[in-house]
Scaffold this active site. Structure first.
Site, PDB file in Angstrom:
ATOM      1  N   GLY A  54     -12.540  -4.314   0.607  1.00 56.74           N
ATOM      2  CA  GLY A  54     -13.928  -3.919   0.862  1.00 56.74           C
ATOM      3  C   GLY A  54     -14.438  -2.914  -0.138  1.00 56.74           C
ATOM      4  N   LYS A 104     -16.333 -16.148   4.970  1.00 52.34           N
ATOM      5  CA  LYS A 104     -17.778 -16.143   5.210  1.00 52.34           C
ATOM      6  C   LYS A 104     -18.594 -15.823   3.962  1.00 52.34           C
ATOM      7  CE  LYS A 104     -17.495 -14.860  10.117  1.00 52.34           C
ATOM      8  NZ  LYS A 104     -17.936 -13.872  11.134  1.00 52.34           N
ATOM      9  N   GLY A 114      -7.246  -6.778  -0.391  1.00 51.58           N
ATOM     10  CA  GLY A 114      -7.349  -7.543   0.846  1.00 51.58           C
ATOM     11  C   GLY A 114      -6.390  -8.711   0.918  1.00 51.58           C
ATOM     12  N   ARG A 156       0.826  -1.213   0.000  1.00 48.46           N
ATOM     13  CA  ARG A 156       0.000   0.000   0.000  1.00 48.46           C
ATOM     14  C   ARG A 156       0.863   1.267   0.000  1.00 48.46           C
ATOM     15  NH1 ARG A 156      -4.673  -2.116   4.190  1.00 48.46           N
ATOM     16  NH2 ARG A 156      -6.084  -2.926   2.593  1.00 48.46           N
TER      17      ARG A 156
END
Length: 407
Positions: A388, A206, A364, A41
């Site tokens: 996200g 998930k 991510g 990043r």
């Protein structure tokens, strides 16, 4: 998209002007040593910072790191980031010990043309993340006072309605940095009319985290390959027992409905790596998905699944031998941080990298896996810095940071 960008700002001239740059320097740190374990990043914002310093701007960089609770916390200090940023820029980075207080004001005031300052962690101030508009606005006023112009180059934060992302642009002339512009251009290709066949690979833990993007993408893709911990809820929906693997019982019926509506587009694992425990040295072996022992936990997709997923990247949903032309990948296929359970993620990543498709890695853990596994970043069309944010963009949501730049 009508957003002024960095080239527009440079054409105006920035020499001697204070340019407040919102960057995403939220890098992972080693809990023992405090060292940066992945500087991706930081490197991503270098093109914007380099262009501004070369043009003589007084560059004031601000970012968050981790999740401090609205007050200074040494473990979340940006001090280690300042050192690495200076190394990569090839120039000293002046550091403030606060965000908008006396140190920040003095550090910015002392900047010469072409120099860079880094403010302390934005989330040391509760106004940054406050849901109260007045409290957030008051902090934005203080932050905006440190710049003459605002540049947002923090794509990983544009889905947050935070002061530095949403409120500061209303107070200063505002522009999109090179990174944000590139991210939006790439993701727009995926939401517009991507070249087909279009294959999406989703992993992670998930189903609930990815449900909205699955719903949004299912009508648009030719294939949807599902691995990672989330696959076990889908396997349960198919009637398989999953042992002690990760399972969202409340999502089983939702997954069953998705499978019924998918018209054969969804492809699930046929074998998994099942272990005695969630541990790097746990005993494990490969089992078919209809033979997962009750006492074992699935921690990776198996070799037959890797081969099947790789083949699916070379054919459309109707089985024609047509190489995928567009690929979006978000989420690892297993617990890649443990070498014994990294083979699935590596195998699928290598298949994507070796394809002729325009491939997008959705930030991510996927981006972290590319670097952790030593894969060639240049083999992918684009590696996003915002997991996200990229998912919410593909869902069709309005991103507060992008909307603020458009105003």
């Amino acid at each position: 998209m009508s957003i002024r960008n960095l080239d527009d700002l440079l054409a105006e001239g920035v020499s001697g002007r204070r340019v407040l740059v919102r960057a995403d320097l939220n890098v992972p740190l080693d809990k023992q040593t405090g060292d940066i374990t992945d500087d991706g990043r930081i490197r991503a914002v270098l093109p914007t910072l380099g262009a501004l310093t070369e043009a003589g701007a007084k560059v004031v960089v601000c970012s968050h790191l981790g999740r401090p609770k609205g007050a200074p916390d040494p473990q979340f200090s940006l001090a280690p980031v300042a050192g690495r940023l200076g190394e990569l820029l090839g120039t000293a980075v002046h550091t403030a010990t606060d965000t908008v207080g006396e140190s920040a004001q003095a550090t910015v005031a002392a900047l010469a043309d072409g120099e860079v300052a880094l403010l302390e962690n934005l989330r040391f101030n509760k106004g940054e993340t406050s849901k109260d508009d007045a409290e957030r606005g008051a902090f934005a006023d203080q932050l905006a006072a440190l710049g003459d112009v605002y540049v947002d180059d923090a794509f990983g934060a544009v889905h947050r309605k935070h002061a530095s992302v949403h409120d500061v642009p209303a107070r200063l002339p505002h522009f999109a940095g090179r990174l944000v512009l590139r991210e939006v251009e790439v993701l727009s290709k995926l939401t517009g009319d991507p070249e087909r066949p279009y294959v999406v690979v989703l992993g992670g833990s998930k189903v609930s985290d990815k449900l909205a993007v699955i719903e949004a993408l299912l009508p648009k893709v030719d294939r949807l390959l599902i691995g990672g911990g989330m696959c076990f809820t889908f396997l349960k929906a198919q009637g398989h027992e999953v042992g002690s693997s990760l399972l969202e019982a409340e999502m089983v019926e939702t997954c069953r409905n998705l499978l019924e509506r998918s018209e054969g587009k969804i492809m699930l694992p046929v074998d998994v790596v099942a272990a005695d425990a969630f541990a790097p040295d746990a005993a494990h072996d490969v089992v078919p998905v209809d033979g997962i022992p009750s006492h074992r936990v699935g921690l990776d997709i198996g070799p037959k699944t890797v081969a099947g997923f790789a083949a699916a990247l070379k054919e459309s949903a109707c089985g024609e031998a047509t190489n995928a032309r567009t690929i979006f990948w978000n989420g690892p296929m297993g617990v890649f941080e443990m070498p014994a359970f990294a083979h699935g993620t590596r195998g699928v990543a290598e298949a994507i990298a070796g394809s002729d498709a325009f491939s997008v890695v959705g930030g991510g853990d996927s981006a972290a896996a590319v670097r952790a596994l030593g894969l060639d970043e240049k083999a992918f069309g684009h590696i996003s810095t915002g997991g996200g944010a990229s998912l919410e963009y593909l869902e069709g949501k309005t991103l507060p940071g992008i909307a603020a730049l458009e105003n």
